[in-house]
Design a protein around this motif. Sequence first.
Motif, mmCIF file in Angstrom:
data_model
loop_
_atom_site.group_PDB
_atom_site.id
_atom_site.type_symbol
_atom_site.label_atom_id
_atom_site.label_comp_id
_atom_site.label_asym_id
_atom_site.label_seq_id
_atom_site.Cartn_x
_atom_site.Cartn_y
_atom_site.Cartn_z
ATOM 1 N N PHE A 122 70.137 49.429 53.366
ATOM 2 C CA PHE A 122 69.403 50.671 53.234
ATOM 3 C C PHE A 122 70.353 51.863 53.365
ATOM 4 O O PHE A 122 71.335 51.822 54.105
ATOM 5 C CB PHE A 122 68.316 50.765 54.306
ATOM 6 C CG PHE A 122 67.302 49.657 54.241
ATOM 7 C CD1 PHE A 122 66.812 49.079 55.390
ATOM 8 C CD2 PHE A 122 66.840 49.190 53.017
ATOM 9 C CE1 PHE A 122 65.880 48.059 55.334
ATOM 10 C CE2 PHE A 122 65.916 48.186 52.951
ATOM 11 C CZ PHE A 122 65.432 47.602 54.122
ATOM 12 N N TYR A 183 63.298 53.151 46.308
ATOM 13 C CA TYR A 183 62.984 52.948 47.718
ATOM 14 C C TYR A 183 61.900 51.903 47.906
ATOM 15 O O TYR A 183 61.135 51.589 47.004
ATOM 16 C CB TYR A 183 62.610 54.266 48.408
ATOM 17 C CG TYR A 183 61.414 54.995 47.806
ATOM 18 C CD1 TYR A 183 61.600 56.015 46.879
ATOM 19 C CD2 TYR A 183 60.105 54.700 48.184
ATOM 20 C CE1 TYR A 183 60.529 56.709 46.335
ATOM 21 C CE2 TYR A 183 59.031 55.390 47.648
ATOM 22 C CZ TYR A 183 59.242 56.393 46.722
ATOM 23 O OH TYR A 183 58.187 57.067 46.195
ATOM 24 N N PHE A 201 62.515 53.238 52.845
ATOM 25 C CA PHE A 201 63.977 53.195 52.908
ATOM 26 C C PHE A 201 64.518 53.254 51.491
ATOM 27 O O PHE A 201 64.073 52.499 50.619
ATOM 28 C CB PHE A 201 64.462 51.909 53.584
ATOM 29 C CG PHE A 201 64.183 51.851 55.052
ATOM 30 C CD1 PHE A 201 62.966 51.393 55.518
ATOM 31 C CD2 PHE A 201 65.140 52.246 55.971
ATOM 32 C CE1 PHE A 201 62.692 51.331 56.868
ATOM 33 C CE2 PHE A 201 64.881 52.187 57.329
ATOM 34 C CZ PHE A 201 63.647 51.735 57.782
#
Length: 694
Positions: A122, A183, A201
């Motif tokens: 991430f 994301y 994330f």
Amino acid sequence: MAKTRSSLLSIHNMEVRNRTIIIVVLLLLVLTGYFTERRLKYEIETSVRDSLEKTLRSNAEAMSLLLRGYKERVNGISKIPQLQKTATEIEQLYANNDLEQVKVKSKVFEDILKGFFSHQGFQDYYLINTDGRMMASKQAELIGHQVNTSEAIKSLMDKDGNFVCLPKKATHPITGKEFILMYIGTSLKNAQGESYAYLAFSVEPSHGFSSIMEVTAQTGESSETYAINKNGWMISHSRFDQELRELKILDKDDRSSVLEVQLIDKNGKALTVFEDAFTNPETKYPKVQVNSTGYTDYRDYEVVGAWTYLSQYNFAITSEIDKDEAFRSLYIIRKIFAVIFGLASLLALGLIAYALYSIKLKKKVRSAALAAASELGQFKIIEKLGEGAMGVVYKAEHQLMQRETAIKVLKNEACREVDLIQFEKEVRITCRLTHPNTICIYDYGKTREGLFYYAMEYLEGSDLQEIITKTGPISPERVIHFVKQICASLKEAHSMNLIHRDIKAQNVVICNRGGVYDSVKVLDFGLVHDSNDESGHKVSGTPRYMAPEASSSRNELKDSIDIYAIGILISVMLTGQYPFSCDDSVEDILRAHREDTPMKPSELVRFPIPECFDDIVLWCLEKDPSKRPQNVMELANKLDTLNLDNWSQDQAQQWWALNAEHFLPSSSQQGTSSSSFDRTIQFDRFDKTIQTDS
């Protein structure tokens, strides 16, 4: 005269007959060549179709696993109690327009998430309210900006509230720079089950989304696999970026083809792949469409390909290869046939010789296969379960008793002669173990080729490593339930002066046996040591679990090294982490065991762990073996005195019912550990068994 005429007629008839034979042979050769070429063409086309479909399915499965793994990680992170508490506080402060306190709490929120970025892949996190506005991020300047509409986020969610936003172009609200954004997120819910915020994330598309297809798909000079969104834009990297720049399809300054290449031909019409993938219901995965006749791709090349539509994520995947490369072997074969027709007689003999050789070779291969299939005597091999450095494990069936069995065959190339002698000795010793929590060995022997094998009971379950990595740390009550069974198994071994030497998460399988849930089976007594043996020992075991004395002494091995490993295992089960942080090399890890002070379980994680476990772990991890529990039953009895509820069969049955979808029948039985890129907790090379001469 009549006699001469008769002779001439006989010669003529012979010539006619010979010419007829030659013509017939040539016709047969031509017909044979024609039908052979047709058959070869069919076989090659079938092979190309199968290869394309196999490549595509492999990538579709890998992509599904990757995205599902991302969602499971984010969902798992969102369950951290302290994170949920802080997120609720941020949401309330934001609702009250107290932005200064929001920024303060955002730092606390970021500290909770520290460590999830580097090894999880991430880049940034976003805490978004239900109106689509940013409440927290590593980039504090984004707080308060509109990220997305609530309806847009909800449209991406699955039934569990998790969502994946495919790569898209975005503009930074502060700098105004354009970038590619992808994301993964989940909804945060209050006690009433209502969503009050979203946790997301961001990931770099090239980190997994593109690279996973690049790794598995490039089997040829022109083969590639890529992803397409519903608007026809490529959302993964093309392996031909440089070529696309030369063709002016990409500008020279563009970093990659992601969201820069639209799948249309030179006339502006959607390509076959894009058109069919989203409009034809037959292409919804696991259905696959294949085109082996050829079509024009985005580079204006003639290709063959296969495609499918991942409806859950609303994008398509296609695998393609240039038609010339795919059918290169067919074109070569056609040239060969042209030569064959010119050299008919010689090639006919060559074909006959080749056919006879092929038949002989096939018979030889068939005989070898039949011999290999019967190598293990009364055991019938069903399928391969897994493979490790020292051997291969197969699922088999006893042909008379029809009982499922796991058979481990040792690799000769991985073993020295002294190892094989020691293996045979250790199997004979281990066969004496009969405790129900110990893997049962049925038989052992040697194949015709000299490969050693042994047969053991077949387990359908999951090892502790897999359970921890897929579902997170284990509750204290359940840890006690597991450790007591491990101790019971080792009690029998220790009473016979046998030391396991390789207790670790991978060697403990949790299964359901005879209707009893959460039954423990201790595996891989392959390193078992007879403490009465005074012939010395090798430094053997797994670095992260190895007691100090196991790596620095000779002729002093006691059952205390197994107790030390149980201490490590208790910490791993409770926290998902090791009590020693050093991981630079095997030597550094072994030095840490000898010199460093282990961390308490309560120091490794932010969620609460009963303090009594700190004392138990430190007790087991004493540097001096005499200060550890004197035997495994002393440890088990200590666990019985803890003021904790017992782990019941109802709880175990409920746990397996909730988590059954995460686990398949064990493919890592007896030392062939499985691996997966979607694990929450990473196990590395220091969790593998090593053997060196001391």
